[in-house]
Design a protein around this motif. Structure first.
Motif, PDB file in Angstrom:
ATOM      1  N   LEU A  76       1.032  -1.199  -0.073  1.00 25.56           N
ATOM      2  CA  LEU A  76       0.120  -0.107  -0.054  1.00 25.56           C
ATOM      3  C   LEU A  76       0.912   1.244   0.108  1.00 25.56           C
ATOM      4  O   LEU A  76       0.580   2.201  -0.901  1.00 25.56           O
ATOM      5  CB  LEU A  76      -1.021  -0.061   1.198  1.00 25.56           C
ATOM      6  N   GLU A  77       1.833   1.169   0.848  1.00 26.09           N
ATOM      7  CA  GLU A  77       2.455   2.659   1.323  1.00 26.09           C
ATOM      8  C   GLU A  77       3.770   2.764   0.330  1.00 26.09           C
ATOM      9  O   GLU A  77       4.279   3.774   0.504  1.00 26.09           O
ATOM     10  CB  GLU A  77       2.635   2.767   2.677  1.00 26.09           C
ATOM     11  N   ARG A  80       2.916   0.914  -3.765  1.00 31.84           N
ATOM     12  CA  ARG A  80       1.682   1.338  -4.571  1.00 31.84           C
ATOM     13  C   ARG A  80       1.130   0.432  -5.469  1.00 31.84           C
ATOM     14  O   ARG A  80       0.556   0.829  -6.513  1.00 31.84           O
ATOM     15  CB  ARG A  80       1.970   2.773  -4.951  1.00 31.84           C
ATOM     16  N   LEU A  82      -1.302  -1.312  -4.563  1.00 29.99           N
ATOM     17  CA  LEU A  82      -2.793  -1.373  -3.763  1.00 29.99           C
ATOM     18  C   LEU A  82      -3.204  -0.052  -3.606  1.00 29.99           C
ATOM     19  O   LEU A  82      -2.097   0.658  -3.253  1.00 29.99           O
ATOM     20  CB  LEU A  82      -2.847  -2.188  -2.563  1.00 29.99           C
ATOM     21  N   GLU A  84      -6.305   2.542  -2.050  1.00 26.65           N
ATOM     22  CA  GLU A  84      -7.578   2.415  -1.051  1.00 26.65           C
ATOM     23  C   GLU A  84      -8.645   3.323  -1.720  1.00 26.65           C
ATOM     24  O   GLU A  84      -8.530   4.499  -1.778  1.00 26.65           O
ATOM     25  CB  GLU A  84      -7.240   3.053   0.353  1.00 26.65           C
ATOM     26  N   VAL A  92      -9.100  -2.030   0.005  1.00 31.43           N
ATOM     27  CA  VAL A  92      -8.001  -1.993  -0.535  1.00 31.43           C
ATOM     28  C   VAL A  92      -8.341  -2.778  -1.874  1.00 31.43           C
ATOM     29  O   VAL A  92      -8.638  -3.862  -1.994  1.00 31.43           O
ATOM     30  CB  VAL A  92      -6.703  -2.545   0.224  1.00 31.43           C
ATOM     31  N   THR A  95      -3.902  -1.577  -7.618  1.00 32.72           N
ATOM     32  CA  THR A  95      -3.550  -0.555  -8.439  1.00 32.72           C
ATOM     33  C   THR A  95      -3.788  -0.631  -9.932  1.00 32.72           C
ATOM     34  O   THR A  95      -4.296   0.229 -10.825  1.00 32.72           O
ATOM     35  CB  THR A  95      -2.391   0.255  -8.139  1.00 32.72           C
ATOM     36  N   HIS A 180      -1.100   7.114   3.304  1.00 30.02           N
ATOM     37  CA  HIS A 180      -1.000   6.042   4.126  1.00 30.02           C
ATOM     38  C   HIS A 180      -2.066   6.575   5.313  1.00 30.02           C
ATOM     39  O   HIS A 180      -2.692   7.241   5.373  1.00 30.02           O
ATOM     40  CB  HIS A 180       0.429   6.293   4.889  1.00 30.02           C
TER      41      HIS A 180
END
Length: 405
Positions: A76-77, A80, A82, A84, A92, A95, A180
């Motif tokens: 996620l962070e 990238r 994924l 949200e 989630v 991408t 984040h």
């Protein structure tokens, strides 16, 4: 002409296979392997409920029990891979699907302002440009970083001040993205900085996104009504999904079948032409008990869960005092391809124990020594996942079959 019938046992197994709940919950659960699992599901709902562990972490753990919450953060962070955003709820999402959310961004930009005005009032309208400028100048920001001059109304999770509402509006419409979380609170920055390549890509056409969304939903469900397809991503409208089904059926991409429910009644659904052959190849379910999140995608649609599994899992309101009969804090328990009961468990981390108040078996479920041992083994695994050293079973925790919380 009679429709082909997908029997209930085959339907359950196919559905659970599409939701990664047939195979044993073993194997790697980080990096590319974790991303592949989330891609297979389509999305994972994010929720703050933390009775044992947050919903998204429990959803992933129930499928890969080597999973730990820290495994999700790099995707996620850092990488990238994924992002949200919203499906039926905050989720989630891989991408690689981001381009298809641009249709949702555009539609929400037209509809949300009117809907939210009735909900939150008009004050947020005048703050949208100011908040966007603030994010552009100082991002990442959270709701506590905007609207410092505005009164904070207390007493409600959804009681937003105008700048908080503007911030959420900008997220829903794609101008900003979650970069984040800090203590689970969302932190936002400009989408062009969080997902620069995806932001710069031209949006697919409306028709392309509708076609992708319906195909992707059907492949993840196995069989579905047009309403199921519309509800999966909550981006395509019911009439659009209905029109897509008619066109796909006409060109032979899908067929109608009758899916047998737990009560023996059938329901007309759409599926791929080879659905019966594919269903016959699904492996035997793993012979173990799993404790699922109340937000698990396999059970998110409570009506479908009742129809397919005979499992009633609804929130009922009693008067004179509203009360949850069962719901977000009572966890469904699955064995092989059936729901066998629900369990009240809570992680008391300060004391290092997973407190189990009660397990209610479904009607007709006998709790013999083998099944009880499998349930207690799963509770041990859940305790370790939650960071607890022991499972504490309350006196009388094993309730008679068919009783309710």
């Amino acid at each position: 002409m009679a429709l082909p019938i997908l029997a209930n046992d085959a339907a359950r197994r196919l559905f659970l296979d599409r939701h990664a709940l047939i195979e044993p919950p073993t194997g790697p659960a980080r990096g590319a392997d974790l991303l592949a699992l989330i891609r297979r599901l389509g999305f994972v709902q994010v929720d703050s409920v933390n009775t044992v562990e947050r919903a998204h972490h429990m959803i992933l753990w129930s499928r890969r029990q080597s999973y730990r919450p820290a495994n999700l953060t790099p995707l996620l962070e850092r990488d990238r891979l994924l992002f949200e955003h919203w499906t039926h709820d905050a989720s989630v999402i891989p991408t690689e699907f981001f381009g298809h959310w641009k249709l949702r961004f555009a539609r929400d930009a037209r509809s949300i302002k009117e809907r939210w005005t009735g909900w939150q009032g008009e004050a947020f309208h005048d703050r949208i440009e100011d908040v966007l400028a603030h994010v552009r100048a100082t991002g990442p920001v959270g709701s506590g970083d905007v609207g410092g001059d505005e009164a904070r109304a207390g007493g409600g999770w959804w009681n937003w001040h105008p700048s908080k509402t503007a911030l959420e509006y900008l997220w829903h419409t794609g101008e900003i993205s979650v970069c984040h979380r800090r203590n689970f609170a969302k932190q936002f920055d400009l989408t062009e900085r969080v997902h620069p390549a995806e932001h710069a890509e031209p949006a697919p056409s409306e028709a392309e996104t509708i076609d992708w969304a319906c195909n992707a939903a059907l492949d993840r469900l196995g069989f579905a009504t047009s309403g199921d397809l519309a509800a999966f991503w909550a981006t395509v409208g019911p009439e659009e999904a209905k029109a897509w089904c008619a066109a796909a059926q006409k060109r032979g991409a899908i067929v109608e079948i009758a899916v047998e429910g737990a009560d023996g009644r059938t329901r007309r659904c759409y599926a791929r032409p080879d659905i019966l052959e594919v269903a016959a190849t699904v492996a035997e379910p793993a012979n173990r008990v799993r404790i699922l999140s109340p937000f698990d995608p396999a059970l998110r649609d409570r009506t479908r869960a009742e129809r397919l599994f005979g499992f009633v899992y609804r929130i009922e309101i009693f008067v004179p005092e509203p009360k949850r009969r069962y719901g977000y804090y009572v966890f469904p328990v699955m064995e092989r391809d059936r729901i066998i009961g629900r369990i009240d468990a809570k992680a008391i981390r300060a004391e290092g124990r997973l407190a189990v108040r009660a397990f209610w078996p479904e009607p007709g479920v006998a709790m013999g020594a083998g099944r009880r041992a499998r349930l207690e083994a799963e509770l041990g695994r859940l305790a370790r996942f939650a960071g607890c050293a022991e499972v504490a079973l309350s006196p009388g925790w094993l309730r008679p079959a068919g009783t309710l919380p």
